[in-house]
Write a protein that holds these residues in place. Structure first.
Motif, PDB file in Angstrom:
ATOM      1  N   GLN A  61      39.241  25.217  71.725  1.00 45.75           N
ATOM      2  CA  GLN A  61      39.224  26.016  73.187  1.00 45.75           C
ATOM      3  C   GLN A  61      40.153  25.312  73.988  1.00 45.75           C
ATOM      4  O   GLN A  61      40.371  24.008  74.033  1.00 45.75           O
ATOM      5  N   SER A  62      40.659  25.946  75.208  1.00 44.90           N
ATOM      6  CA  SER A  62      41.649  25.487  76.067  1.00 44.90           C
ATOM      7  C   SER A  62      41.535  26.018  77.276  1.00 44.90           C
ATOM      8  O   SER A  62      41.264  27.487  77.202  1.00 44.90           O
ATOM      9  N   ARG A 106      40.861  30.229  76.791  1.00 47.98           N
ATOM     10  CA  ARG A 106      41.266  30.694  75.467  1.00 47.98           C
ATOM     11  C   ARG A 106      40.268  29.924  74.373  1.00 47.98           C
ATOM     12  O   ARG A 106      40.149  28.769  74.439  1.00 47.98           O
ATOM     13  N   CYS A 107      40.247  30.752  73.341  1.00 48.60           N
ATOM     14  CA  CYS A 107      39.699  30.189  72.120  1.00 48.60           C
ATOM     15  C   CYS A 107      40.531  30.644  70.841  1.00 48.60           C
ATOM     16  O   CYS A 107      40.762  31.909  70.768  1.00 48.60           O
ATOM     17  N   ASN A 108      40.848  29.758  70.135  1.00 48.20           N
ATOM     18  CA  ASN A 108      41.560  29.925  68.975  1.00 48.20           C
ATOM     19  C   ASN A 108      40.761  29.744  67.593  1.00 48.20           C
ATOM     20  O   ASN A 108      39.970  28.719  67.722  1.00 48.20           O
ATOM     21  N   TYR A 152      31.861  26.624  79.443  1.00 49.94           N
ATOM     22  CA  TYR A 152      32.114  27.887  78.753  1.00 49.94           C
ATOM     23  C   TYR A 152      32.432  27.442  77.123  1.00 49.94           C
ATOM     24  O   TYR A 152      33.583  26.791  77.006  1.00 49.94           O
ATOM     25  N   PHE A 153      31.324  27.872  76.334  1.00 51.12           N
ATOM     26  CA  PHE A 153      31.804  27.891  74.737  1.00 51.12           C
ATOM     27  C   PHE A 153      32.033  29.203  74.183  1.00 51.12           C
ATOM     28  O   PHE A 153      31.665  30.180  74.683  1.00 51.12           O
ATOM     29  N   THR A 155      34.806  23.329  71.457  1.00 50.86           N
ATOM     30  CA  THR A 155      34.443  22.127  72.143  1.00 50.86           C
ATOM     31  C   THR A 155      34.216  22.395  73.559  1.00 50.86           C
ATOM     32  O   THR A 155      33.531  21.542  74.319  1.00 50.86           O
ATOM     33  N   GLY A 156      34.231  23.506  73.850  1.00 47.49           N
ATOM     34  CA  GLY A 156      34.183  24.050  75.323  1.00 47.49           C
ATOM     35  C   GLY A 156      35.177  23.762  76.319  1.00 47.49           C
ATOM     36  O   GLY A 156      36.234  22.773  76.270  1.00 47.49           O
ATOM     37  N   THR A 157      35.183  24.528  77.423  1.00 42.90           N
ATOM     38  CA  THR A 157      35.839  24.267  78.597  1.00 42.90           C
ATOM     39  C   THR A 157      34.798  24.166  79.757  1.00 42.90           C
ATOM     40  O   THR A 157      34.225  24.866  80.193  1.00 42.90           O
TER      41      THR A 157
END
Lengths: 110, 114
Positions: free
Chosen positions: A6-7, A22-24, A85-86, A102-104
């Motif tokens: 996550q970023s 964003r989530c990759n 946010y996960f 890992t969350g933002t």
């Protein structure tokens, strides 16, 4: 097992601003969910979105499964949006169930 | 429709002791999963129970064990507690065998091992 990134890891915004998280993920999935964890630890389900686009009020999410990413949009941020946010995914293969990123950590300043 | 409920909310145990955490699944859900969340980390999958049998396990030692009951509620047992077991333990329920709409989480049990 599947990898979820996550970023950005941290985001600090003024109240009223918009943000994109964003989530990759590294493999094909049959489940993708976005959660908001409040300061008391409760994981609130925001979206179940293995593909496509959904909207709920000021929040919307898009998952492009073929390109293995998902985006969470928050518009007109409020202080109550603060928290972690996960993104979590469940792979089509393997024995492990929902895998979290890992969350933002989002902080909204009044 | 009732959500996922967990008990107790907080617990303090001594190293070497045993602990049992409880979870009631959301109405209509038949599958329960347990997660461990250490401070500053994302939740880590411990195991899942479906039809009273373990249906997947993460990278946790055998001293982490569980049960699912006919009413779909579940217990997580941890033996020989270690300081590193201090964490938030989250239970999630879901519905298998039909249209799937994701996992619903409880508020968690915060375990402190001293």
């Amino acid at each position: 097992g599947i990898q979820v990134e996550q970023s950005p890891p941290d985001l600090i915004l003024q109240e009223g601003a918009n943000s994109t998280l964003r989530c990759n993920f590294s493999d094909s999935v049959n489940n993708l969910q976005w959660f908001h964890q409040n300061p008391w630890g409760q994981l609130i389900n925001l979206f179940y979105i293995p593909s496509g686009t959904k909207q709920n009020g000021r929040l919307s999410a898009t998952t492009v499964a073929t390109e293995r990413y998902s985006l969470l949009y928050i518009s007109s941020s409020q202080t109550t949006d603060s928290g972690v946010y996960f993104c979590a995914v469940e792979s089509n293969f393997g024995n492990e169930k929902l895998t979290f990123g890992t969350g933002t950590r989002l902080t909204i300043i009044p | 429709e009732t959500g996922v409920t967990q008990s107790p909310t907080h617990l303090i145990k001594t190293r070497g002791q045993q602990v049992t955490l409880r979870c009631s699944s959301q109405s209509g859900h038949n599958t329960v999963s347990w997660y461990q969340q250490a401070l500053g980390q994302g939740p880590q999958f411990i195991f899942q129970y479906y039809r009273e049998e373990e249906n997947g396990r993460g990278n946790f030692p055998p001293r982490f064990s569980g049960l699912q009951f006919p009413n779909y509620s579940s217990e997580l047992n941890v033996n020989a507690l270690e300081l590193d077991d201090s964490a938030l333990y989250l239970c999630a329920s879901s519905q298998a065998d039909s249209a799937f709409y994701g996992y619903t989480f409880g508020s968690g049990t915060r375990l402190t091992v001293v």
